[in-house]
Structures are given as C-alpha cells and as structure tokens.
Scaffold this motif. Structure first.
Motif, mmCIF file in Angstrom:
data_model
loop_
_atom_site.group_PDB
_atom_site.id
_atom_site.type_symbol
_atom_site.label_atom_id
_atom_site.label_comp_id
_atom_site.label_asym_id
_atom_site.label_seq_id
_atom_site.Cartn_x
_atom_site.Cartn_y
_atom_site.Cartn_z
ATOM 1 N N TYR A 59 0.807 -1.222 0.000
ATOM 2 C CA TYR A 59 0.000 0.000 0.000
ATOM 3 C C TYR A 59 0.843 1.275 0.000
ATOM 4 C CZ TYR A 59 -4.369 -2.529 0.826
ATOM 5 O OH TYR A 59 -5.463 -3.340 0.680
ATOM 6 N N PHE A 60 2.114 1.204 0.374
ATOM 7 C CA PHE A 60 2.904 2.416 0.560
ATOM 8 C C PHE A 60 3.327 3.052 -0.760
ATOM 9 C CE2 PHE A 60 3.216 0.405 4.671
ATOM 10 C CZ PHE A 60 3.118 1.478 5.529
ATOM 11 N N ASP A 61 3.284 4.385 -0.792
ATOM 12 C CA ASP A 61 3.619 5.127 -2.003
ATOM 13 C C ASP A 61 4.838 6.025 -1.773
ATOM 14 O OD1 ASP A 61 3.572 6.308 -4.487
ATOM 15 O OD2 ASP A 61 1.881 7.626 -4.057
ATOM 16 N N ARG A 62 4.652 7.214 -1.211
ATOM 17 C CA ARG A 62 5.767 8.158 -1.027
ATOM 18 C C ARG A 62 5.878 8.634 0.419
ATOM 19 N NH1 ARG A 62 6.038 12.104 -6.346
ATOM 20 N NH2 ARG A 62 6.212 10.437 -7.900
ATOM 21 N N SER A 63 7.092 9.017 0.796
ATOM 22 C CA SER A 63 7.357 9.454 2.175
ATOM 23 C C SER A 63 7.689 10.946 2.219
ATOM 24 C CB SER A 63 8.536 8.655 2.759
ATOM 25 O OG SER A 63 8.271 7.273 2.730
ATOM 26 N N TYR A 64 7.206 11.603 3.281
ATOM 27 C CA TYR A 64 7.450 13.037 3.464
ATOM 28 C C TYR A 64 7.782 13.307 4.935
ATOM 29 C CZ TYR A 64 4.833 13.273 -0.947
ATOM 30 O OH TYR A 64 4.397 13.072 -2.234
ATOM 31 N N TYR A 65 8.703 14.239 5.158
ATOM 32 C CA TYR A 65 8.963 14.709 6.510
ATOM 33 C C TYR A 65 7.973 15.817 6.834
ATOM 34 C CZ TYR A 65 13.469 12.271 6.503
ATOM 35 O OH TYR A 65 14.440 11.322 6.458
ATOM 36 N N LEU A 66 7.528 15.850 8.086
ATOM 37 C CA LEU A 66 6.659 16.916 8.564
ATOM 38 C C LEU A 66 7.433 17.767 9.564
ATOM 39 C CD1 LEU A 66 3.400 14.857 9.178
ATOM 40 C CD2 LEU A 66 3.612 16.744 7.552
ATOM 41 N N TYR A 113 -1.831 3.887 -1.024
ATOM 42 C CA TYR A 113 -2.838 3.694 -2.055
ATOM 43 C C TYR A 113 -4.198 3.371 -1.422
ATOM 44 C CZ TYR A 113 1.001 3.427 -5.420
ATOM 45 O OH TYR A 113 2.096 3.720 -6.182
ATOM 46 N N PHE A 114 -5.258 3.810 -2.081
ATOM 47 C CA PHE A 114 -6.592 3.386 -1.689
ATOM 48 C C PHE A 114 -6.746 1.914 -2.079
ATOM 49 C CE2 PHE A 114 -7.306 7.976 -1.912
ATOM 50 C CZ PHE A 114 -8.070 8.199 -0.774
ATOM 51 N N PRO A 115 -7.597 1.165 -1.373
ATOM 52 C CA PRO A 115 -7.744 -0.269 -1.666
ATOM 53 C C PRO A 115 -8.045 -0.587 -3.128
ATOM 54 C CG PRO A 115 -8.873 0.278 0.365
ATOM 55 C CD PRO A 115 -8.417 1.576 -0.223
ATOM 56 N N ASP A 116 -8.856 0.268 -3.794
ATOM 57 C CA ASP A 116 -9.195 -0.030 -5.191
ATOM 58 C C ASP A 116 -8.058 0.297 -6.159
ATOM 59 O OD1 ASP A 116 -9.350 2.696 -4.968
ATOM 60 O OD2 ASP A 116 -11.286 2.912 -5.962
ATOM 61 N N ARG A 158 -4.087 -3.738 -7.217
ATOM 62 C CA ARG A 158 -4.664 -4.783 -8.059
ATOM 63 C C ARG A 158 -4.848 -6.090 -7.287
ATOM 64 N NH1 ARG A 158 -0.988 -3.700 -13.493
ATOM 65 N NH2 ARG A 158 -2.101 -1.840 -14.186
ATOM 66 N N ASP A 159 -5.875 -6.815 -7.664
ATOM 67 C CA ASP A 159 -6.209 -8.091 -7.016
ATOM 68 C C ASP A 159 -5.142 -9.132 -7.359
ATOM 69 O OD1 ASP A 159 -7.303 -10.390 -5.982
ATOM 70 O OD2 ASP A 159 -9.331 -9.958 -6.703
ATOM 71 N N PHE A 160 -4.584 -9.763 -6.323
ATOM 72 C CA PHE A 160 -3.535 -10.761 -6.535
ATOM 73 C C PHE A 160 -4.043 -11.946 -7.357
ATOM 74 C CE2 PHE A 160 -5.785 -12.358 -2.864
ATOM 75 C CZ PHE A 160 -5.731 -13.739 -3.006
#
Length: 280
Positions: free
Chosen positions: A106-113, A165-168, A171-173
C-alpha cells in the motif's frame, strides 16, 4: 529542505500547523534525446494527427476516454469547482492503528513533517504520543489536486507522513497469471531452503547497498568528459542453467558456508596479529 505543502494536522481538538518536505529523492540519471547529426536536443511538439497542425495550450481541453475514441469533455470550470471543494489544507487524523496492520504493497511516497510557527509544542505532543503508544495516525490529504490516504508516524525523532494507495488502487492478486494453486514442494527441498534463508539472515544495514548501475554510468560520463577512450568489455559466457531445484539450493548453501568460513578465518588471523603486538 524545500517546502512543498503547508497546512495543519488535527486530531481531536488539537491542531498542528506543519510543512511538508519530500523525504526521498530520485537519483536516476536523466539522459536527453539528441539529434545524431548535430547533437541538438529534440523538441516534442503537440500536434493534432487529424488537422495535421501544432496545437497551442489555449486550444487544448481535458477529456476522459470512457471507450475507444469516445470522450467526456471536462471544462476548466468543472475541474476548478472540484479542486476548490477538495482544497482543504487540514489533514484530519481519522483513526489510530498499528503500522504492521498495513501491508507494504500500500505504501507510495514518504514526506517529513516539520512544525510551523506556533506548532512546536503540539508537534512534540503528537510525536511523543505516537512513539509511546507505537501507533500511527490514518488520515487524508490533498496534494496537487489529488486526494491521498496517508499515515503519520514517528521516525528518528521526526514525524513522517507516507501516502498510501486506496484499496481499489491495489490490483487483485488473483489476477496474477501462472501462480500455482497447490504447494508441491518436497520436505527436503523446503528444509534446505529454510537453512539457506537462516544462513543469509542478517540485520538490515541500508548503507551497504548501492545502485551499481548508476555508479558505473556516472563513472562512464566522467571519463567521457575527460576525453578518455572508452572500450566495451566483452560479455562473459553464460553459465549453464541449473535445472534441478535441489541442486541449486545445495550449491547456494555450499557457497554461503564457504564465504562464512573465509570471513571467520580473516577474523581469527586479525585477532592473532593483535595479540602478538607488543606494547611499549
């Protein structure tokens, strides 16, 4: 560090003014396409294939292709209305969960806050609360007109936000082709594979891994800049494919043992040398 977004994080009645900074950077080497004859960079023009003419930005509209060559035209006013509606600069934490509950797919991009003016105390409060409870905040954020699901977590004395990512969008495995339904693995093969995994298991040290291709490409570019003649190495002969799974596992295991023995011998030799060193 460049600020790419400003807003607030809210959980309950607590509001934290923050700035968003990219935590990672793409270090791919960008190569331009040049005209072979004169080495001039090539331009890419927007040309209509039907009218056979170049099109300016003022003559371009947005459209969604719902079937082949059938489009729904979206006016700028339509898009702006949605954009303004979703342009809220507040990141509301909806839930608190455990990090291990989210699969890495599910992980996409990382950002510092980082905290903005007046937000230091509330920032520290959320950071320490997440650290002590070992929980992460699940939130929504809009960046550049796109809505993202995101998590906020404690990392190295900092708050990190990672878009997911949102669940949709995952892609379905079950759509993956040629995946065997039944497990047809011999017990001896499985035991040997587990033994190999145990021997290769170590602690994660990110600094020992590097992009070999990028390093070689940078070296090649530097040598070209300095006018050195570049010769292409011949490709090594391909090894015969090992068709037997058990044979491949045993060879890997033997190779790993040999490497480990050599490492142990080096350590022993070094210790002996140290023990024979006289002190003044």
């Amino acid at each position: 560090m460049h600020t790419m977004w400003k807003g607030t994080i809210s959980f309950g009645l607590v509001n934290i003014p923050v700035s968003l900074h990219s935590a990672t950077e793409n270090k791919d080497i960008s190569l331009r396409n040049l005209h072979k004859e004169c080495h001039s960079p090539l331009k890419y023009e927007k040309v209509c294939p039907v009218c056979d003419k170049e099109v300016g930005n003022e003559d371009i509209v947005k459209g969604f292709e719902y079937t082949t060559n059938k489009f729904v035209i979206l006016e700028e006013e339509d898009l702006k209305a949605i954009k303004d509606e979703k342009q809220d600069k507040t990141v509301e934490i909806m839930d608190f969960i455990k990090l291990e509950e989210i699969d890495p797919i599910y992980f996409d991009r990382s950002y510092y806050l980082s905290p903005n003016e007046g937000g230091t105390k509330a920032y520290a409060l959320l950071r320490e609360a997440l650290k002590d409870t070992k929980k992460i905040g699940l939130a929504k954020i809009t960046i550049r007109s796109k809505e993202h699901l995101a998590i906020i977590r404690f990392y190295q004395n900092t708050l990190v936000m990672e878009t997911i990512y949102f669940p949709d969008e995952v892609r379905d495995f079950k759509e993956v082709p040629n995946v065997p339904e039944e497990t047809d693995v011999a017990g001896k093969e499985l035991d040997t594979a587990k033994m190999l995994i145990d021997q290769l298991t170590t602690e994660f040290e990110p600094t020992k891994y590097k992009d070999e291709y990028r390093s070689a490409l940078l070296e090649l570019i530097e040598r070209k800049k300095n006018g050195e003649e570049i010769s292409t190495a011949k490709e090594p002969k391909k090894k015969d494919n090992v068709t037997d799974l058990m044979e491949a596992l045993e060879k890997s295991l033997k190779k790993t043992k040999t490497t480990q023995k050599k490492g142990t011998k080096r350590k022993t030799t070094t210790k002996k040398k140290k023990s024979t060193t006289k002190t003044g």
